[in-house]
Design an enzyme around this catalytic site. Structure first.
Site, PDB file in Angstrom:
ATOM      1  N   PHE A  65      54.029  46.558  65.129  1.00  0.00           N
ATOM      2  CA  PHE A  65      54.570  47.419  65.822  1.00  0.00           C
ATOM      3  C   PHE A  65      53.774  48.889  64.975  1.00  0.00           C
ATOM      4  O   PHE A  65      54.289  48.923  63.736  1.00  0.00           O
ATOM      5  CB  PHE A  65      56.009  47.536  65.817  1.00  0.00           C
ATOM      6  N   ARG A  73      56.219  60.593  66.681  1.00  0.00           N
ATOM      7  CA  ARG A  73      54.993  61.067  67.710  1.00  0.00           C
ATOM      8  C   ARG A  73      54.098  62.104  67.093  1.00  0.00           C
ATOM      9  O   ARG A  73      53.053  62.259  67.551  1.00  0.00           O
ATOM     10  CB  ARG A  73      55.351  61.525  69.096  1.00  0.00           C
ATOM     11  N   GLY A  87      53.598  59.256  75.088  1.00  0.00           N
ATOM     12  CA  GLY A  87      52.705  58.613  74.103  1.00  0.00           C
ATOM     13  C   GLY A  87      51.101  59.039  74.111  1.00  0.00           C
ATOM     14  O   GLY A  87      50.666  59.230  73.020  1.00  0.00           O
ATOM     15  N   LYS A  95      46.194  45.681  71.792  1.00  0.00           N
ATOM     16  CA  LYS A  95      46.576  44.553  70.839  1.00  0.00           C
ATOM     17  C   LYS A  95      45.931  43.265  71.742  1.00  0.00           C
ATOM     18  O   LYS A  95      46.864  42.698  72.643  1.00  0.00           O
ATOM     19  CB  LYS A  95      48.064  44.537  70.743  1.00  0.00           C
ATOM     20  N   GLU A 119      45.911  55.798  78.400  1.00  0.00           N
ATOM     21  CA  GLU A 119      47.080  55.297  77.657  1.00  0.00           C
ATOM     22  C   GLU A 119      47.015  55.213  76.262  1.00  0.00           C
ATOM     23  O   GLU A 119      45.679  54.995  75.797  1.00  0.00           O
ATOM     24  CB  GLU A 119      47.039  53.701  78.490  1.00  0.00           C
ATOM     25  N   ASP A 120      47.905  55.283  75.686  1.00  0.00           N
ATOM     26  CA  ASP A 120      47.887  55.274  74.070  1.00  0.00           C
ATOM     27  C   ASP A 120      47.674  53.910  73.537  1.00  0.00           C
ATOM     28  O   ASP A 120      46.803  53.706  72.676  1.00  0.00           O
ATOM     29  CB  ASP A 120      49.426  55.890  73.436  1.00  0.00           C
ATOM     30  N   ASP A 124      49.567  46.883  75.203  1.00  0.00           N
ATOM     31  CA  ASP A 124      50.099  45.738  74.585  1.00  0.00           C
ATOM     32  C   ASP A 124      50.215  44.493  75.503  1.00  0.00           C
ATOM     33  O   ASP A 124      49.177  43.790  75.414  1.00  0.00           O
ATOM     34  CB  ASP A 124      51.617  46.253  74.176  1.00  0.00           C
TER      35      ASP A 124
END
Ligand code: IMP
Length: 183
Positions: free
Chosen positions: A160, A173, A52, A139, A106-107, A110
């Site tokens: 999401f 992606r 990701g 998030k 990191e993308d 969460d």
């Protein structure tokens, strides 16, 4: 508008964050990282969390103004649109990071399970000297860990999303903008 929607398997997504906004967020985190690392005597490791974070790390890397080494690792905790809570090390580090300063790219953060498990592994098992966390998206309503997130591009509500590296069961992606699930 109906034609803006995209379909990935059984789910429909609508436009959410434009490419230009993503790039502006990357410009901002790159400036913060440069302010902390510019002129450093060591060679920090920029750790791309596959798959990701490939687009994010690629953009970020071009903006970093100090000598650094790109290393990758593949982890997995998501199935479909849900976090499983278990972080799997799918592929080991592509290079040794012992004694090195590491910036994790990191993308999205969460629950934080992935990032916390990865940081712990880098410090305790891999012997990294220092680990900082850089995430394109966060998030905050879901993140429930005490771990400090050093560099955050953008905070978003709990929904999401796909695009710019983020996937729904490996699809999406390659999309330039970010789309949110249309429920
Ligand atoms: P965490 O461990 O719960 O923080 O989840 C982090 C990982 O889950 C990210 O690296 C993504 O691969 C995936 N993930 C979390 N939220 C989303 C989302 O909205 N869309 C796609 N993947 C996500």
């Amino acid at each position: 508008m109906k034609e803006d929607r995209i379909q990935l398997f059984d789910k429909t997504f609508k436009p959410y964050i434009r490419h230009e906004q993503i790039i502006a967020a990357i410009d901002k985190v790159a400036e913060e990282i440069n302010a902390d690392y510019r002129g450093c005597q060591d060679i920090p490791v920029v750790l791309c969390v596959l798959n990701g974070s490939i687009p994010f790390t690629g953009e970020l890397l071009q903006r970093l103004e100090f000598n650094c080494q790109l290393v990758s690792i593949k982890l997995s905790s998501y199935q479909g649109t849900q976090s499983t809570g278990t972080v799997l090390n799918v592929m080991g580090l592509t290079s040794n990071v012992r004694g090195r300063r590491v910036i994790i790219c990191e993308d999205i953060v969460d629950t934080g399970n992935t990032i916390v498990a990865l940081k712990e592994m880098l410090l305790d098992k891999e012997g990294a000297a220092d680990v900082r966390i850089c995430t394109m998206l966060l998030k905050p309503d879901v993140y429930d860990k005490n771990e400090k997130l050093d560099y955050v591009g953008m905070s978003i509500p709990n929904a999401f999303i796909v695009g710019f590296g983020l996937d729904y069961n490996e699809l999406g992606r390659n999309i330039k903008d970010i789309y949110v699930i249309d429920e």
